[in-house]
Design a protein around this motif. Structure first.
Motif, PDB file in Angstrom:
ATOM      1  N   ALA A   1       0.877  -1.168   0.000  1.00  0.00           N
ATOM      2  CA  ALA A   1       0.000   0.000   0.000  1.00  0.00           C
ATOM      3  C   ALA A   1       0.911   1.212   0.000  1.00  0.00           C
ATOM      4  CB  ALA A   1      -0.915   0.020   1.225  1.00  0.00           C
ATOM      5  N   THR A   2       0.468   2.302  -0.563  1.00  0.00           N
ATOM      6  CA  THR A   2       1.274   3.521  -0.598  1.00  0.00           C
ATOM      7  C   THR A   2       0.565   4.622   0.177  1.00  0.00           C
ATOM      8  OG1 THR A   2       0.301   4.203  -2.715  1.00  0.00           O
ATOM      9  CG2 THR A   2       2.368   2.951  -2.790  1.00  0.00           C
ATOM     10  N   GLY A   3       1.359   5.451   0.830  1.00  0.00           N
ATOM     11  CA  GLY A   3       0.796   6.528   1.627  1.00  0.00           C
ATOM     12  C   GLY A   3       1.814   7.030   2.626  1.00  0.00           C
ATOM     13  N   ARG A   4       1.325   7.789   3.585  1.00  0.00           N
ATOM     14  CA  ARG A   4       2.218   8.357   4.603  1.00  0.00           C
ATOM     15  C   ARG A   4       2.695   7.260   5.554  1.00  0.00           C
ATOM     16  NH1 ARG A   4       1.421  10.166   9.804  1.00  0.00           N
ATOM     17  NH2 ARG A   4      -0.846   9.820   9.576  1.00  0.00           N
ATOM     18  N   ILE A   5       4.006   7.214   5.777  1.00  0.00           N
ATOM     19  CA  ILE A   5       4.568   6.270   6.748  1.00  0.00           C
ATOM     20  C   ILE A   5       4.369   6.857   8.139  1.00  0.00           C
ATOM     21  CG2 ILE A   5       6.666   5.172   7.599  1.00  0.00           C
ATOM     22  CD1 ILE A   5       7.622   4.965   4.728  1.00  0.00           C
ATOM     23  N   SER A   6       3.576   6.180   8.956  1.00  0.00           N
ATOM     24  CA  SER A   6       3.256   6.700  10.281  1.00  0.00           C
ATOM     25  C   SER A   6       4.013   5.983  11.403  1.00  0.00           C
ATOM     26  CB  SER A   6       1.743   6.590  10.528  1.00  0.00           C
ATOM     27  OG  SER A   6       1.297   5.252  10.375  1.00  0.00           O
ATOM     28  N   GLY A   7       4.747   4.949  11.071  1.00  0.00           N
ATOM     29  CA  GLY A   7       5.535   4.234  12.072  1.00  0.00           C
ATOM     30  C   GLY A   7       6.708   3.547  11.414  1.00  0.00           C
TER      31      GLY A   7
END
Length: 279
Positions: A152-158
Motif C-alpha cells: 500500500a502507498t501513503g504516509r509512513i506513520s511508524g
C-alpha cells in the motif's frame, strides 16, 4: 659448444629458483547486491561448486547458487558466510554489518497490553503458536527472487525498529512499517507468495492477521486488516489484492502494519522495498 650451454644453464638455474612463484588462484568469493546492515536483506550468488551455505552457522537455502540472507534489527557488527564445495573445501567471507540509530516512539494513547495480564496469559499463547506454525511451513513460493513492491502507498506513520514507550512503560521495538490509510483501502501482495496464515478471528494484538511465505525463509505479515480476501494455501501474484486496511487488534486508527522476516531475523521493509513511491 655443449660445455658452454651447460655452463649457461647452471648460471640461470639459481636466478630462476629465486624468482617469486605465482600464487595459486583463490576461489571466487560470494557476490551480492544490497547492503549488509541491521534490518537489511542481501541477494547473492555463492561460489561455483557450492553445495551448501551458512550464515553464522545457520543454513541458507540455495537455488542454482542463488540465495538471500537477512540481518536482524539487533545484528552483531560482523557476520560470516561459509560455502561448502562438493569436494569438501570451504570458502568463508566476513561481512561488516552496518549499525543503525533507532528512534524512541511514545504512544500515550495505548497501554502496553490491550487486556489485563490474566486475559493475555490465556489468549496470547495459542495465537503465538499459530504464528510459529505458519512460519514453519515450507512452500514452493518464488517471490524471494523478485524486487519487492509496497503493499500500500501513503504516509509512513511508524518506522521499523523504533523503541516504543506505552504510557511511560517500555515495550518491544516496532517490528514493521506502518502506512496510514483509511479503512477499506486495498492491500496487495508485495511479491509472489503462498498464504500461510489468514486469521478469521482477530488476534489480540495483530487483529485480522495475514501472512505470506515468499520462499527461502522470507515471509510477510499484514496486521490490523478489516478484511482478508485469500485463504491458507492460496498462491498469490505480486500486485494481487489480498485484503483491506483496517484498525483491528491493537491500533490507534486505520493503517497497514507490514512486517518482514527472514528466518528469525526481523527486517526493515523500507530497505527491502525501497523508498515509498511519491514520498
Amino acid at each position: 659448444m655443449r660445455l658452454a650451454a651447460l655452463l649457461l644453464l647452471a648460471a640461470i638455474a639459481p636466478a630462476a629458483a629465486a624468482m617469486p612463484q605465482a600464487a595459486p588462484l583463490a576461489a571466487p568469493a560470494f557476490r551480492w547486491t544490497g547492503v549488509p546492515t541491521q534490518g537489511g536483506l542481501i541477494s547473492g550468488t555463492a561460489p561455483a561448486g557450492s553445495v551448501s551455505v551458512t550464515l553464522d552457522g545457520q543454513p541458507v537455502e540455495l537455488t542454482d547458487r542463488r540465495f538471500i540472507a537477512g540481518f536482524d534489527r539487533d545484528a552483531a557488527p560482523q557476520a560470516m558466510l561459509v560455502a561448502t564445495l562438493a569436494d569438501g573445501r570451504q570458502i568463508s567471507q566476513t561481512l561488516s554489518v552496518a549499525p543503525r540509530a533507532w528512534r524512541i516512539e511514545r504512544l500515550d494513547r495505548l497501554a502496553k497490553f490491550p487486556a489485563p495480564d490474566p486475559v493475555m496469559a490465556r489468549l496470547r499463547p495459542p495465537e503465538l503458536a499459530r504464528i510459529v506454525a505458519a512460519r514453519a511451513r515450507v512452500t514452493d513460493a518464488e517471490g524471494w527472487r523478485q524486487t519487492f513492491r509496497w503493499p500500500a502507498t501513503g504516509r509512513i506513520s511508524g518506522l521499523f525498529g523504533t523503541q516504543r514507550i506505552y504510557r511511560g512503560e517500555p515495550g518491544s521495538y516496532h517490528s514493521g512499517i506502518d502506512i496510514a490509510k483509511p479503512t477499506g483501502a486495498p492491500v496487495t501482495a508485495p511479491a509472489d507468495g503462498v498464504v500461510i496464515l489468514a486469521a478469521d478471528q482477530p488476534f489480540t494484538l495483530e487483529g485480522h492477521l495475514l501472512m505470506l511465505d515468499h520462499g527461502h525463509g522470507l515471509n510477510s505479515a499484514f496486521l490490523h486488516l478489516s478484511r482478508i480476501d485469500v485463504r491458507v494455501g492460496d498462491h498469490v501474484r505480486q500486485g494481487e489484492p489480498i485484503g483491506l486496511v483496517g484498525a483491528t487488534g491493537r491500533a490507534t486508527g486505520p493503517h497497514l502494519h507490514w512486517s518482514l522476516r527472514w528466518n528469525d531475523a526481523r527486517l526493515d521493509p523500507l530497505l527491502v522495498a525501497g523508498p515509498m513511491p511519491g514520498a
